[in-house]
Scaffold this active site. Structure first.
Site, PDB file in Angstrom:
ATOM      1  N   THR A  14       0.815  -1.217   0.000  1.00 14.15           N
ATOM      2  CA  THR A  14       0.000   0.000   0.000  1.00 14.15           C
ATOM      3  C   THR A  14       0.845   1.262   0.000  1.00 14.15           C
ATOM      4  OG1 THR A  14      -1.775  -1.172   1.102  1.00 14.15           O
ATOM      5  CG2 THR A  14      -1.846   1.197   1.286  1.00 14.15           C
ATOM      6  N   TYR A  27      -8.281   0.318  -4.026  1.00 15.23           N
ATOM      7  CA  TYR A  27      -6.981   0.748  -4.550  1.00 15.23           C
ATOM      8  C   TYR A  27      -6.184  -0.467  -4.954  1.00 15.23           C
ATOM      9  CZ  TYR A  27      -4.773  -0.810  -0.228  1.00 15.23           C
ATOM     10  OH  TYR A  27      -4.322  -1.584   0.799  1.00 15.23           O
ATOM     11  N   SER A  60       1.554  -7.634  -0.507  1.00 18.01           N
ATOM     12  CA  SER A  60       2.361  -8.591   0.253  1.00 18.01           C
ATOM     13  C   SER A  60       1.689  -9.952   0.411  1.00 18.01           C
ATOM     14  CB  SER A  60       2.752  -8.018   1.607  1.00 18.01           C
ATOM     15  OG  SER A  60       1.672  -7.972   2.486  1.00 18.01           O
ATOM     16  N   THR A  93       1.710  -4.313   4.336  1.00 21.01           N
ATOM     17  CA  THR A  93       1.636  -4.529   5.781  1.00 21.01           C
ATOM     18  C   THR A  93       1.100  -5.915   6.153  1.00 21.01           C
ATOM     19  OG1 THR A  93      -0.566  -3.532   5.861  1.00 21.01           O
ATOM     20  CG2 THR A  93       1.325  -2.076   6.254  1.00 21.01           C
ATOM     21  N   ASP A  94       0.409  -6.579   5.218  1.00 19.72           N
ATOM     22  CA  ASP A  94      -0.276  -7.825   5.589  1.00 19.72           C
ATOM     23  C   ASP A  94       0.673  -8.941   6.022  1.00 19.72           C
ATOM     24  OD1 ASP A  94      -2.700  -6.639   5.137  1.00 19.72           O
ATOM     25  OD2 ASP A  94      -3.040  -7.557   3.185  1.00 19.72           O
ATOM     26  N   LYS A 166       0.573  -7.314  13.002  1.00 25.85           N
ATOM     27  CA  LYS A 166      -0.496  -6.453  12.508  1.00 25.85           C
ATOM     28  C   LYS A 166      -1.752  -6.791  13.298  1.00 25.85           C
ATOM     29  CE  LYS A 166      -2.774  -4.761   8.353  1.00 25.85           C
ATOM     30  NZ  LYS A 166      -2.865  -4.777   6.896  1.00 25.85           N
ATOM     31  N   GLU A 284      -2.993 -26.825  29.332  1.00 30.64           N
ATOM     32  CA  GLU A 284      -4.231 -27.580  29.106  1.00 30.64           C
ATOM     33  C   GLU A 284      -3.957 -28.834  28.290  1.00 30.64           C
ATOM     34  OE1 GLU A 284      -7.037 -24.999  27.188  1.00 30.64           O
ATOM     35  OE2 GLU A 284      -6.989 -23.545  28.784  1.00 30.64           O
TER      36      GLU A 284
HETATM   37  C1  SIN Z   1      -0.986  -3.052   2.911  1.00 32.46           C
HETATM   38  O1  SIN Z   1       0.064  -2.845   2.373  1.00 32.46           O
HETATM   39  O2  SIN Z   1      -1.326  -2.393   3.917  1.00 32.46           O
HETATM   40  C2  SIN Z   1      -2.005  -4.074   2.487  1.00 32.46           C
HETATM   41  C3  SIN Z   1      -1.661  -4.785   1.250  1.00 32.46           C
HETATM   42  C4  SIN Z   1      -0.351  -5.482   1.329  1.00 32.46           C
HETATM   43  O3  SIN Z   1      -0.023  -6.082   2.351  1.00 32.46           O
HETATM   44  O4  SIN Z   1       0.363  -5.446   0.321  1.00 32.46           O
END
Ligand code: SIN
Length: 328
Positions: A14, A27, A60, A93-94, A166, A284
């Site tokens: 992103t 997007y 990602s 970010t994923d 995340k 457990e």
């Molecule tokens: C992001 O970048 O926040 C979402 C999509 C990705 O992980 O490429």
């Protein structure tokens, strides 16, 4: 004043995403090239000598072995160059936590390697990309960043790869650390480390593998039978991670099937589908009797990376594997 030389390795995400409109909802990730990113960063007047290389231009969710190999090779080249102070990897970010953790386990904890991304595309109103990027430049060019391992910079905070996760789908404050919170706070104008570098002088824990073995994550749920375990083994999994209930638990048929897999030499790591908390041994589930490994503080996706490296490195047996999961 000498400017620190920083190598930018772009993978997409992103931070390089475009909605085609400041108010758009949908997007596409990975639309801005590395040259556009570097020149936008230069226009901010950052005190750094930036150069860039494009490794990939993908969201990602599509990062995998090919991109990881290319990244590892490019980072190794960059940190061997005495002129380079640090490396920034722009990343979606994923799966940033998985890439960061894989690199952290396979690189020495010397010069800073910083992953950075964005929750909003570059052309969105209130985009966080350039601020996160400016923060990453500050971290990568800071002498106090040495010896901290691979880091993730998001939302004005710096996280260690071992801790970062995340934790939200869309907030700009989406990243959290567990069990440790951030290593420090950063803004384009300031950087505060909370403690001295914990990994100074540490060499890589694992050599870079020739391949990553197939390890599947099984997501536990109510009313679950053993079929997913059989299916994972049938497609060639040589290691299994349970994203378990609560403290890493699962129904009796699932635990029994996992125990048989472990007896047959397929390592089984119990993690939790719960967002935060430890999975400890023998709470457990009787790990000693069943031959399981407890993931401790690592979530399923990080447990998977560590298990892959352990298997690739020829580590066998629950005791040796448990020692690797106990280490932070
Ligand atoms: C992001 O970048 O926040 C979402 C999509 C990705 O992980 O490429």
């Amino acid at each position: 004043m000498t400017q620190p030389r920083i190598m930018i390795l772009a993978t997409g995400g992103t931070i390089a995403g475009s909605a085609g409109s400041a108010l758009g909802r949908g997007y596409r990730a990975g639309q801005l090239g590395i040259d556009e990113l570097v020149s936008a960063a230069r226009e901010l007047g950052l005190v750094a000598d930036l150069s860039g290389e494009e490794i990939a231009a993908v969201g990602s969710q599509d990062i995998g072995w090919g991109e990881w190999q290319a990244l590892y090779a490019a980072i190794t080249r960059a940190i061997a160059d005495p002129a380079v102070a640090g490396v920034i990897v722009t990343h979606g970010t994923d799966t940033a936590e998985e890439t960061a953790w894989l690199l952290d386990l396979t690189l020495p904890a010397g010069k800073p390697v910083v992953l950075v991304g964005a929750m909003r595309p570059a052309d969105a109103v209130g985009s966080d990309g350039m601020r996160n990027f400016a923060n990453a430049v500050r971290v990568a060019g800071d002498t106090g960043a040495h010896g901290r391992g691979v880091m993730v910079v998001m939302g004005d905070a710096v996280f260690a790869a071992s801790d970062v996760r995340k934790a939200a789908t869309s907030n700009i404050d989406a990243f959290k650390g567990f069990p440790r919170g951030p290593l420090g706070l950063v803004s384009p104008a300031s950087l505060d480390w909370f403690a001295p570098a914990a990994k100074a002088g540490e060499q890589a824990r694992f050599t870079w593998p020739e391949a990553l073995p197939r390890v599947e994550i099984l997501y536990a749920h109510a009313d679950m039978d053993a079929q997913p375990v059989a299916s994972a083994l049938a497609i060639g999994a040589v290691g299994l991670v349970l994203a378990g209930l609560g403290q890493g638990n699962a129904s009796a048929p699932v635990l029994d099937a996992l125990q048989s897999a472990s007896r047959d030499g397929v390592p089984v790591v119990r993690a939790s589908r719960v967002d935060e908390g430890y999975v400890d041994r023998n709470v457990e589930v009787d790990d000693d009797a069943r031959g399981f490994v407890a993931a401790r503080s690592f979530n399923p996706q990080k447990a998977r990376i560590l298990l892959q490296l352990l298997i690739a490195g020829g580590v066998t047996g629950p005791a040796a594997m448990q020692a690797a999961f106990d280490r932070r």
